[in-house]
Scaffold this motif. Structure first.
Motif, PDB file in Angstrom:
ATOM      1  N   PRO A 153      41.118  48.277  35.076  1.00 55.94           N
ATOM      2  CA  PRO A 153      41.621  47.740  36.159  1.00 55.94           C
ATOM      3  C   PRO A 153      40.848  47.201  37.281  1.00 55.94           C
ATOM      4  O   PRO A 153      40.808  46.071  37.862  1.00 55.94           O
ATOM      5  CB  PRO A 153      42.796  48.323  36.620  1.00 55.94           C
ATOM      6  N   LEU A 154      39.822  47.977  37.580  1.00 56.95           N
ATOM      7  CA  LEU A 154      38.865  47.811  38.250  1.00 56.95           C
ATOM      8  C   LEU A 154      38.082  46.558  38.215  1.00 56.95           C
ATOM      9  O   LEU A 154      37.915  45.567  38.826  1.00 56.95           O
ATOM     10  CB  LEU A 154      38.029  49.074  38.714  1.00 56.95           C
ATOM     11  N   PHE A 155      37.320  46.670  37.067  1.00 55.49           N
ATOM     12  CA  PHE A 155      36.564  45.389  36.339  1.00 55.49           C
ATOM     13  C   PHE A 155      37.463  44.163  36.297  1.00 55.49           C
ATOM     14  O   PHE A 155      37.215  43.285  36.595  1.00 55.49           O
ATOM     15  CB  PHE A 155      36.156  45.708  35.029  1.00 55.49           C
ATOM     16  N   MET A 156      38.840  44.465  36.057  1.00 55.74           N
ATOM     17  CA  MET A 156      39.388  43.109  35.815  1.00 55.74           C
ATOM     18  C   MET A 156      39.977  42.609  37.279  1.00 55.74           C
ATOM     19  O   MET A 156      39.795  41.331  37.287  1.00 55.74           O
ATOM     20  CB  MET A 156      40.658  43.466  34.933  1.00 55.74           C
ATOM     21  N   GLY A 157      40.039  43.391  38.343  1.00 55.44           N
ATOM     22  CA  GLY A 157      40.415  43.058  39.560  1.00 55.44           C
ATOM     23  C   GLY A 157      39.118  42.227  39.901  1.00 55.44           C
ATOM     24  O   GLY A 157      39.406  41.295  40.697  1.00 55.44           O
ATOM     25  N   PHE A 158      38.009  42.695  39.800  1.00 53.76           N
ATOM     26  CA  PHE A 158      36.657  42.013  40.408  1.00 53.76           C
ATOM     27  C   PHE A 158      36.670  40.660  39.615  1.00 53.76           C
ATOM     28  O   PHE A 158      36.417  39.535  40.158  1.00 53.76           O
ATOM     29  CB  PHE A 158      35.525  42.675  40.228  1.00 53.76           C
ATOM     30  N   LEU A 159      37.062  40.571  38.548  1.00 58.22           N
ATOM     31  CA  LEU A 159      36.910  39.477  37.792  1.00 58.22           C
ATOM     32  C   LEU A 159      37.891  38.448  38.017  1.00 58.22           C
ATOM     33  O   LEU A 159      37.540  37.072  38.353  1.00 58.22           O
ATOM     34  CB  LEU A 159      37.168  39.771  35.918  1.00 58.22           C
ATOM     35  N   GLU A 202      39.335  38.317  40.990  1.00 60.14           N
ATOM     36  CA  GLU A 202      39.090  38.127  42.381  1.00 60.14           C
ATOM     37  C   GLU A 202      37.967  36.892  42.551  1.00 60.14           C
ATOM     38  O   GLU A 202      38.082  35.985  43.418  1.00 60.14           O
ATOM     39  CB  GLU A 202      38.688  39.053  43.268  1.00 60.14           C
ATOM     40  N   TYR A 203      36.899  37.242  41.759  1.00 61.26           N
ATOM     41  CA  TYR A 203      35.621  36.151  41.785  1.00 61.26           C
ATOM     42  C   TYR A 203      35.475  35.066  40.771  1.00 61.26           C
ATOM     43  O   TYR A 203      34.750  34.117  41.067  1.00 61.26           O
ATOM     44  CB  TYR A 203      34.323  36.966  41.797  1.00 61.26           C
ATOM     45  N   VAL A 204      36.477  35.496  39.812  1.00 63.29           N
ATOM     46  CA  VAL A 204      36.249  34.226  38.804  1.00 63.29           C
ATOM     47  C   VAL A 204      37.704  33.718  38.544  1.00 63.29           C
ATOM     48  O   VAL A 204      38.111  32.462  39.310  1.00 63.29           O
ATOM     49  CB  VAL A 204      35.775  34.877  37.405  1.00 63.29           C
ATOM     50  N   SER A 205      38.475  34.243  37.971  1.00 61.10           N
ATOM     51  CA  SER A 205      39.980  33.663  37.499  1.00 61.10           C
ATOM     52  C   SER A 205      40.908  34.905  36.954  1.00 61.10           C
ATOM     53  O   SER A 205      40.198  35.480  35.989  1.00 61.10           O
ATOM     54  CB  SER A 205      39.968  32.451  36.955  1.00 61.10           C
ATOM     55  N   ILE A 206      42.116  34.718  37.124  1.00 61.55           N
ATOM     56  CA  ILE A 206      42.854  35.630  36.401  1.00 61.55           C
ATOM     57  C   ILE A 206      43.260  35.035  34.845  1.00 61.55           C
ATOM     58  O   ILE A 206      43.720  35.825  34.030  1.00 61.55           O
ATOM     59  CB  ILE A 206      44.299  35.890  37.052  1.00 61.55           C
ATOM     60  N   LYS A 207      42.746  33.875  34.605  1.00 60.67           N
ATOM     61  CA  LYS A 207      42.929  33.130  33.345  1.00 60.67           C
ATOM     62  C   LYS A 207      42.051  33.872  32.626  1.00 60.67           C
ATOM     63  O   LYS A 207      42.330  33.764  31.206  1.00 60.67           O
ATOM     64  CB  LYS A 207      42.486  31.795  33.225  1.00 60.67           C
ATOM     65  N   LEU A 208      41.151  34.833  32.811  1.00 62.26           N
ATOM     66  CA  LEU A 208      40.230  35.487  32.023  1.00 62.26           C
ATOM     67  C   LEU A 208      41.032  36.899  31.390  1.00 62.26           C
ATOM     68  O   LEU A 208      40.303  37.372  30.384  1.00 62.26           O
ATOM     69  CB  LEU A 208      38.807  35.932  32.741  1.00 62.26           C
TER      70      LEU A 208
END
Length: 75
Positions: free
Chosen positions: A33-39, A41-47
């Protein structure tokens, strides 16, 4: 994989291996969840779907590798 541990690694090593498996599961459950949160926040939730597919592929690959390695050891 836990239920197959005694068969794959023998009864004498199964408890130690199970401890390692559980430790890895807890670390993964804490970090994913931590890594997905960073992704997100900085890229997109679509990932998110691709993130889940990538980890599913890693999981399948690791299970297959363990199965292949234990076949060689037990043969």
């Amino acid at each position: 994989m836990l239920h197959e541990t005694p068969k794959n690694f023998g009864k004498e090593l199964s408890q130690a291996i199970m401890g390692i498996q559980m430790a890895c599961a807890y670390v993964g459950a804490a970090l994913m969840p931590l890594f997905m949160g960073f992704l997100a926040e900085y890229v997109s939730i679509k990932l998110y779907p691709f993130y889940l597919l990538a980890f599913a592929a890693v999981l399948i690959g690791t299970v297959e590798r363990v199965n292949r390695n234990t076949e060689v050891i037990l043969a």
